[in-house]
Design an enzyme around this catalytic site. Structure first.
Site, PDB file in Angstrom:
ATOM      1  N   ARG A   1      67.765 -65.862 -14.599  1.00 45.50           N
ATOM      2  CA  ARG A   1      67.169 -67.088 -14.067  1.00 45.50           C
ATOM      3  C   ARG A   1      65.839 -66.703 -13.425  1.00 45.50           C
ATOM      4  NH1 ARG A   1      72.648 -67.106 -12.447  1.00 45.50           N
ATOM      5  NH2 ARG A   1      73.883 -68.816 -13.356  1.00 45.50           N
TER       6      ARG A   1
ATOM      7  N   TYR B   1      76.708 -72.894 -26.030  1.00 43.67           N
ATOM      8  CA  TYR B   1      75.811 -72.214 -26.962  1.00 43.67           C
ATOM      9  C   TYR B   1      76.392 -72.143 -28.371  1.00 43.67           C
ATOM     10  CZ  TYR B   1      73.123 -71.051 -22.861  1.00 43.67           C
ATOM     11  OH  TYR B   1      72.370 -71.143 -21.721  1.00 43.67           O
TER      12      TYR B   1
ATOM     13  N   LYS C   1      74.026 -67.013  -8.668  1.00 43.41           N
ATOM     14  CA  LYS C   1      74.521 -68.169  -7.921  1.00 43.41           C
ATOM     15  C   LYS C   1      75.804 -67.822  -7.181  1.00 43.41           C
ATOM     16  CE  LYS C   1      72.623 -71.955 -10.701  1.00 43.41           C
ATOM     17  NZ  LYS C   1      72.944 -73.162 -11.489  1.00 43.41           N
TER      18      LYS C   1
ATOM     19  N   HIS D   1      78.057 -66.808 -15.792  1.00 44.92           N
ATOM     20  CA  HIS D   1      78.736 -68.097 -15.753  1.00 44.92           C
ATOM     21  C   HIS D   1      80.140 -67.925 -15.171  1.00 44.92           C
ATOM     22  CE1 HIS D   1      76.124 -69.911 -19.221  1.00 44.92           C
ATOM     23  NE2 HIS D   1      75.529 -69.972 -18.044  1.00 44.92           N
TER      24      HIS D   1
ATOM     25  N   ARG E   1      66.026 -68.144 -20.974  1.00 43.63           N
ATOM     26  CA  ARG E   1      67.413 -67.731 -20.735  1.00 43.63           C
ATOM     27  C   ARG E   1      68.329 -68.328 -21.812  1.00 43.63           C
ATOM     28  NH1 ARG E   1      71.421 -66.468 -16.635  1.00 43.63           N
ATOM     29  NH2 ARG E   1      72.924 -68.160 -16.332  1.00 43.63           N
TER      30      ARG E   1
ATOM     31  N   HIS F   1      63.497 -71.600 -17.987  1.00 48.56           N
ATOM     32  CA  HIS F   1      64.947 -71.573 -18.216  1.00 48.56           C
ATOM     33  C   HIS F   1      65.281 -71.556 -19.703  1.00 48.56           C
ATOM     34  CE1 HIS F   1      68.791 -71.580 -16.197  1.00 48.56           C
ATOM     35  NE2 HIS F   1      69.255 -72.473 -17.049  1.00 48.56           N
TER      36      HIS F   1
END
Length: 306
Positions: A161, A287, A184, A278, A255, A252
């Site tokens: 990110r 994806y 995150k 994730h 990514r 982004h």
């Protein structure tokens, strides 16, 4: 928060603190959840003509929940945003029910509105490489061009990110073969670093006119302070205009491109999930839809309908 009782207000504060401290939720996530639940509680106070206690909140009939959802939709809240708000309300309700000893199954069984999940918009491998080159060429002097190349290379080559790339400090140089990234929710992951990314960062460091102390930002702005992410966004915006790419070609998107190209090359979905950081595999599975959509596009161009 005058329409919310002191008891519920205290519960909100404790719940949000646990989301952050115990469950590691990101600050922005906690703030969004608080806004959602606070709005829900204000609606209930008006809709039911008074404040609710904790037990009352957990045991609400589903009709009241549906009334809130209808109210949100009527004021223009999208199905996607309402689904997020409902998730926050359910989380808080379950937490309250556990402490009040109340059955909250009526609220917790409410279905979120359906919405079509937007697919990520990755660049092609060629466009991603062109983006890196054009961004580098735009630098007003040698070191800023090298800086922007290094940042965008990390986004595409490591799937970082923008906040993660710009969060690196001088201690990260020289980049190791495997980089420990804090993402995150303060979750850490290990990301392999391609030689091209290590070389791009090394070239930036060689040209950078500032002392890159171990405890200071690795990537610097023109005056020596930490690099503002808006500068990378602006550089990519200029580059995409030169390349004729859509507005979705953002930092982004690099990514997204990293993940999509890995999957297209036969990468394992679980491994890609770990590389991206994730929390849920379902987030990474999007994806597979992107890859299928691209395959169908190629098929239709090769075999157009009569």
């Amino acid at each position: 928060m005058t329409a919310i009782s002191p008891q519920v207000r205290d519960a909100l504060a404790t719940w949000s603190a646990q989301l952050s401290g115990v469950h590691g939720a990101a600050q922005n996530t906690v703030a969004a959840y608080l806004r959602d639940v606070t709005g829900y509680l204000h609606f209930l106070a008006i809709h039911r003509g008074g404040t609710e206690g904790l037990a009352g909140l957990a045991g609400l009939p589903q009709g009241d929940l549906r009334a809130w959802m209808a109210h949100e939709r009527a004021r223009g809240v999208s199905a996607r945003s309402l689904a997020r708000s409902l998730s926050a309300v359910k989380n808080f309700t379950a937490w309250v029910a556990d402490r009040a000893g109340v059955d909250a199954s009526t609220v917790l069984s409410a279905r979120a509105p359906r919405f079509k999940r937007k697919l990520p918009r990755p660049l092609s491998a060629e466009a991603a490489q062109d983006m890196i080159e054009i961004v580098a060429d735009q630098g007003q002097d040698g070191w800023t061009g090298a800086r922007d190349r290094a940042v965008v290379t990390l986004l595409y080559g490591c799937g970082l990110r923008i906040s993660e790339a710009l969060g690196l400090t001088g201690a990260a140089h020289p980049l190791p073969e495997v980089l420990r990234i804090t993402g995150k929710g303060d979750k850490t992951r290990l990301v392999p670093v391609l030689p091209v990314a290590r070389a791009a960062v090394a070239e930036y460091v060689r040209l950078c006119p500032f002392d890159l102390a171990a405890d200071q930002a690795l990537f610097r702005g023109a005056r020596g302070g930490p690099l503002n992410p808006r500068l990378i966004s602006a550089a990519m915006e200029r580059a995409r205009m030169q390349l004729g790419l859509p507005a979705t070609a953002t930092p982004h998107a690099m990514r997204h491109s990293f993940a999509t190209h890995l999957l297209s090359a036969g990468g394992d979905l679980r491994a890609i999930q770990e590389l991206l950081g994730h929390a849920s595999l379902s987030t990474t599975q999007v994806y597979t839809a992107v890859d299928a959509a691209r395959l169908m596009d190629v098929y239709e161009k090769a075999h157009p309908r009569a």
